[in-house]
Structure formats: structure tokens, C-alpha cells
Design a protein around this motif. Structure first.
Motif, PDB file in Angstrom:
ATOM      1  N   ARG A  11       0.847  -1.184   0.000  1.00 13.92           N
ATOM      2  CA  ARG A  11       0.000   0.000   0.000  1.00 13.92           C
ATOM      3  C   ARG A  11       0.887   1.241   0.000  1.00 13.92           C
ATOM      4  NH1 ARG A  11      -0.908   1.832   5.341  1.00 13.92           N
ATOM      5  NH2 ARG A  11      -0.147   0.451   6.971  1.00 13.92           N
ATOM      6  N   VAL A  12       1.821   1.269  -0.944  1.00 12.29           N
ATOM      7  CA  VAL A  12       2.736   2.395  -1.058  1.00 12.29           C
ATOM      8  C   VAL A  12       1.962   3.648  -1.402  1.00 12.29           C
ATOM      9  CG1 VAL A  12       4.675   3.330  -2.319  1.00 12.29           C
ATOM     10  CG2 VAL A  12       4.602   0.908  -1.795  1.00 12.29           C
ATOM     11  N   LEU A  44      12.031   7.678  -5.095  1.00 14.58           N
ATOM     12  CA  LEU A  44      13.403   7.911  -4.647  1.00 14.58           C
ATOM     13  C   LEU A  44      13.887   6.800  -3.725  1.00 14.58           C
ATOM     14  CD1 LEU A  44      13.590  11.770  -4.080  1.00 14.58           C
ATOM     15  CD2 LEU A  44      14.093  10.408  -6.126  1.00 14.58           C
ATOM     16  N   THR A  45      12.967   6.140  -3.030  1.00 11.51           N
ATOM     17  CA  THR A  45      13.364   4.964  -2.244  1.00 11.51           C
ATOM     18  C   THR A  45      13.795   3.841  -3.176  1.00 11.51           C
ATOM     19  OG1 THR A  45      11.800   5.569  -0.519  1.00 11.51           O
ATOM     20  CG2 THR A  45      12.620   3.320  -0.481  1.00 11.51           C
ATOM     21  N   GLY A  46      13.027   3.626  -4.245  1.00 13.01           N
ATOM     22  CA  GLY A  46      13.419   2.623  -5.230  1.00 13.01           C
ATOM     23  C   GLY A  46      14.726   2.955  -5.913  1.00 13.01           C
ATOM     24  N   LEU A 311       9.818   2.362 -10.022  1.00  7.33           N
ATOM     25  CA  LEU A 311      10.588   2.568  -8.795  1.00  7.33           C
ATOM     26  C   LEU A 311       9.690   2.689  -7.568  1.00  7.33           C
ATOM     27  CD1 LEU A 311      13.262   5.108 -10.100  1.00  7.33           C
ATOM     28  CD2 LEU A 311      13.636   2.710  -9.508  1.00  7.33           C
ATOM     29  N   SER A 312       8.428   3.026  -7.784  1.00  8.08           N
ATOM     30  CA  SER A 312       7.482   3.187  -6.677  1.00  8.08           C
ATOM     31  C   SER A 312       6.712   1.912  -6.353  1.00  8.08           C
ATOM     32  CB  SER A 312       6.470   4.296  -7.012  1.00  8.08           C
ATOM     33  OG  SER A 312       7.122   5.533  -7.239  1.00  8.08           O
ATOM     34  N   MET A 316      10.135  -2.605  -5.119  1.00  9.89           N
ATOM     35  CA  MET A 316      11.269  -1.689  -5.237  1.00  9.89           C
ATOM     36  C   MET A 316      11.401  -0.821  -3.991  1.00  9.89           C
ATOM     37  SD  MET A 316      12.980  -2.312  -7.903  1.00  9.89           S
ATOM     38  CE  MET A 316      14.030  -0.855  -7.940  1.00  9.89           C
ATOM     39  N   VAL A 317      10.271  -0.400  -3.432  1.00  7.75           N
ATOM     40  CA  VAL A 317      10.319   0.383  -2.189  1.00  7.75           C
ATOM     41  C   VAL A 317      10.868  -0.470  -1.054  1.00  7.75           C
ATOM     42  CG1 VAL A 317       8.897   1.547  -0.452  1.00  7.75           C
ATOM     43  CG2 VAL A 317       8.489   1.960  -2.879  1.00  7.75           C
ATOM     44  N   LEU A 318      10.416  -1.726  -0.994  1.00  8.30           N
ATOM     45  CA  LEU A 318      10.909  -2.627   0.046  1.00  8.30           C
ATOM     46  C   LEU A 318      12.417  -2.822  -0.074  1.00  8.30           C
ATOM     47  CD1 LEU A 318       9.998  -4.559   2.356  1.00  8.30           C
ATOM     48  CD2 LEU A 318       9.907  -6.372   0.628  1.00  8.30           C
TER      49      LEU A 318
END
Length: 404
Positions: A11-12, A44-46, A311-312, A316-318
């Protein structure tokens, strides 16, 4: 590296689609207002995990190419992997400016102490655990003292690492090699509260863009004039981190002030890796590509295209959330990687299995450090202060996700 909150994978929270130019809401500049939260920037996290993997491939390029000879044409790009750090530094500056440049416009001792404490909670626990793993390993295999190429594993170097100043007076690595960048990040964090006071005074996008250009130009000029044959600056560690950290912060302001329309450059991002892969002079131990990498950060943040959406994604966030731990643990596993390389060479099937095993070992070590050290330490040490009026993800070296 720091980052603001991003919802759990699955649930990004993605930036809302807005009418108007990138960096604007309702056609007006995106500035912090009490009680208002800026959109999250999960892309940006990805992006952080791509930077971390690039550094990993730089360190293990010989092993990877020995097992997968068909990757030899990509050698130039892999050798440019040291520039992954030059993606982390502006990423840190960009996100910290996004979160704090407006909300910390007036200097406050209390808010500054909380800010520094939260940055400490981000980087120090993982660094300290990795430092001691390296210490124990070196003691067991007999590599304490001054090693090859001046690598320092001494009592003095250990104390410097504990206080995050291990690269402030030396251009040679100590203990866990990649951790040199954490000392640089720590310096940027200590100066950031004062930097925010100055950045908040920049209200025009063109002024911010000029500031970014000057910051990178000053950094490159110093390297051109004073760099050692190995590409480092003796006793001037702050030049690289501050040139790129400040450059990233100015690029952020150029975007959020509403005057820099970067999303339209997203289709051209592929040019950066292509140039690095085909033009050895673009890297070759130098930092001429650093401004382009800072621009990559700003373009990814402002874009809502295919790359930003990828990337979102939750995975990828994880991976991005654990990227700091990948950066900090991968170099500790050199012996394991070497053993797997030796086992895998000789047949295509064993080489393939060795590559998969290497990837799994590195991922498991990073995830274990993230779950067992980074997350608990962050909860334990994080200052219980009101959250800033912005949210985003940020880095670092190679670092976080919860509110700062």
C-alpha cells in the motif's frame, strides 16, 4: 541517508496527480505550510536500491565477469559503480531539503538536536554492528593493523569509526571499507540545520538552479586542481559530500519552487548509463558525471512516468528500505563471494548457480541487518518530536523510512 515515511509495501503511498507544473500544487509553488504535508516520493526509495546495487557490482565486478563472461561488454559501466555514492549524496540533500528546508527555516536548538539525533539513529547502529563484524573477522584471519593499500584496522581507526569521523583526516579506508561515506554523510547532517536556514531564503527557482550549478562546479574545480593520483582529496573529504549534498538540496528547491520543469526530461534518463557504459572517460575514477546523477534524482522525483511508477512499486520500495544495509554489509562477505566464484567456475550451470547464491547471500545479509538492527534501533533511538510538515523518502549514504 534519511527518508520520510512511506507506507508498507502493498500500500505504497504515491504522489497525487496534480494539475500544473511539476513542483506545484494548483499552479502555485509547493512550499511547506503548517499542517500541510507534501506528497511522498517513493520513487526515490526505489532509486536508492539501484545506487546500492551499482556499488555492489563495482566491488564484485571481477567475480561477476568471471562467472558470466558475456557481461564483459558492460565492464565500463560496472567500473563506474563507485559513482553510486555520487547518486546517494545528492539524494540525501534533495530529500532532506524537501522535508526540512522550509520547516526549519528558523534555527532552533531543540529542533536541531532532534534532527541530528534522528540522523544518528538512521546511520550509526548499522554502521556500529558492521564495524564490529569486520573487527572480529579481521582478528580471526589476522588482518588487524595497517593492511594492503593502507587499509587501517587499528585501535585509533576503531575509535574514529565509533564517532563517525573515520574519513575526516584520512583518505585511506578503515575497517568496513564502504563505511567511509557514512562519515561524510554525518558531517553533512551536522551542518544541515544551519544549511536549512540559508536554503529557506531561496525563493526563486532560477536562484536555486544557479546554486546547484555553482555547488557542483566548485566541487569539480577542487578535484581538478587538488586530486591525488588515486582520485581522492587528501584531508578534504568535505568537498565531495558537500558539493553534492548542497547541489541536491538546491535542485530540490528549484523543483518545489515551481520553476524547474524536469518531468519532461525523464525519457532522456537512459542517456546517463549509456554514456557511462560507452565513454570510459566519463568515469575513469573522476567525478565529471556527478552533476548528471544529481539531475537524475530531481527528474525521478518530479516524474510520474513509467520509470517513476516502477521505482514506486512495493517490491522496489521494500528493496530501497533495505538498501543501506546492503551497502553496509556486502563488503563484509568478500570471502563468501570468492569461495562461490571458485566453486562456480568451470561449467555454465555451476556459474549460474554461483551467481544466484551470491545474490541470495548478499540479499539475506542485508535483510537480516535491516530487520534485526536497523528497524529496532530506529524505533529505540528516534526522537519523539512533532513530524515535519512534509513527507518523503530519502537517503545516504546508501538510509531510512520513518518520520524524521
Amino acid at each position: 541517508m534519511v527518508q520520510g515515511p512511506v507506507d508498507r509495501p502493498g500500500r505504497v503511498r504515491r504522489p497525487r496527480r496534480r494539475v500544473g507544473r511539476p513542483g506545484e500544487q494548483g499552479g502555485r509553488p509547493l512550499t511547506a505550510v503548517a499542517g500541510q504535508r507534501r506528497p511522498a516520493l517513493p520513487a526515490l526509495t526505489g532509486l536508492r536500491v539501484l545506487a546500492a546495487v551499482w556499488v555492489v557490482l563495482f566491488h564484485y565486478r571481477d567475480d561477476v565477469e568471471a562467472l558470466l563472461p558475456w557481461l564483459a561488454p558492460a565492464d565500463t559501466l560496472l567500473r563506474a559503480g563507485y559513482l553510486g555514492v555520487d547518486l546517494f549524496f545528492p539524494l540525501s540533500g534533495f530529500i532532506l531539503a524537501y522535508n526540512y528546508a522550509d520547516t526549519m527555516r528558523r534555527f532552533s536548538r531543540g529542533s536541531s538536536v532532534s534532527f541530528v539525533r534522528n540522523r544518528f539513529a538512521r546511520v550509526w547502529p548499522v554502521h556500529f554492528v558492521a564495524l564490529n563484524i569486520d573487527l572480529v573477522t579481521a582478528a580471526l584471519v589476522g588482518t588487524l593493523g595497517i593492511g594492503e593499500n593502507g587499509h587501517r584496522r587499528t585501535a585509533g581507526a576503531y575509535v574514529e569509526n565509533v564517532f563517525l569521523v573515520h574519513n575526516w583526516w584520512h583518505d585511506r579506508p578503515s575497517f568496513n571499507g564502504p563505511a567511509w561515506s557514512i562519515g561524510s554523510e554525518w558531517f553533512a547532517y551536522l551542518t544541515a540545520p544551519l544549511l536549512f536556514v540559508l536554503l529557506a531564503r531561496v525563493v526563486r527557482a532560477r536562484t536555486a538552479l544557479a546554486g546547484a550549478a555553482l555547488s557542483y562546479a566548485a566541487m569539480l574545480a577542487v578535484f581538478a586542481a587538488f586530486a591525488l593520483p588515486n582520485g581522492n582529496l587528501e584531508h578534504m573529504f568535505y568537498v565531495r559530500i558537500m558539493g553534492e549534498f548542497v547541489g541536491g538540496a538546491f535542485l530540490c528547491l528549484a523543483w518545489v519552487r515551481g520553476g524547474l520543469r524536469l518531468a519532461r526530461l525523464a525519457p532522456w534518463l537512459l542517456v546517463v548509463p549509456v554514456v557511462l557504459a560507452l565513454v570510459p572517460a566519463a568515469s575513469a575514477g573522476d567525478y565529471w558525471a556527478a552533476p548528471a546523477l544529481g539531475l537524475v534524482v530531481a527528474v525521478v522525483a518530479s516524474s510520474q512516468g513509467l520509470l517513476a511508477r516502477w521505482l514506486s512499486t512495493p517490491w522496489m520500495v521494500l528493496a530501497g528500505e533495505a538498501s543501506y544495509c546492503l551497502y553496509m554489509t556486502h563488503y563484509l562477505l568478500r570471502g563468501v563471494v570468492s569461495a562461490l566464484r571458485e566453486w562456480g567456475q568451470g561449467a555454465w550451470w555451476s556459474a549460474g548457480l554461483a551467481v544466484v547464491a551470491i545474490a541470495l547471500v548478499l540479499a539475506a545479509a542485508a535483510w537480516g541487518m535491516h530487520v534485526l538492527v536497523e528497524r529496532p534501533a530506529r524505533r529505540l533511538l528516534h526522537a519523539r518530536t512533532p513530524r515535519p510538515a512534509t513527507t518523503a523518502t530519502d537517503t545516504v549514504t546508501p538510509h531510512e523510512r520513518t518520520p524524521a
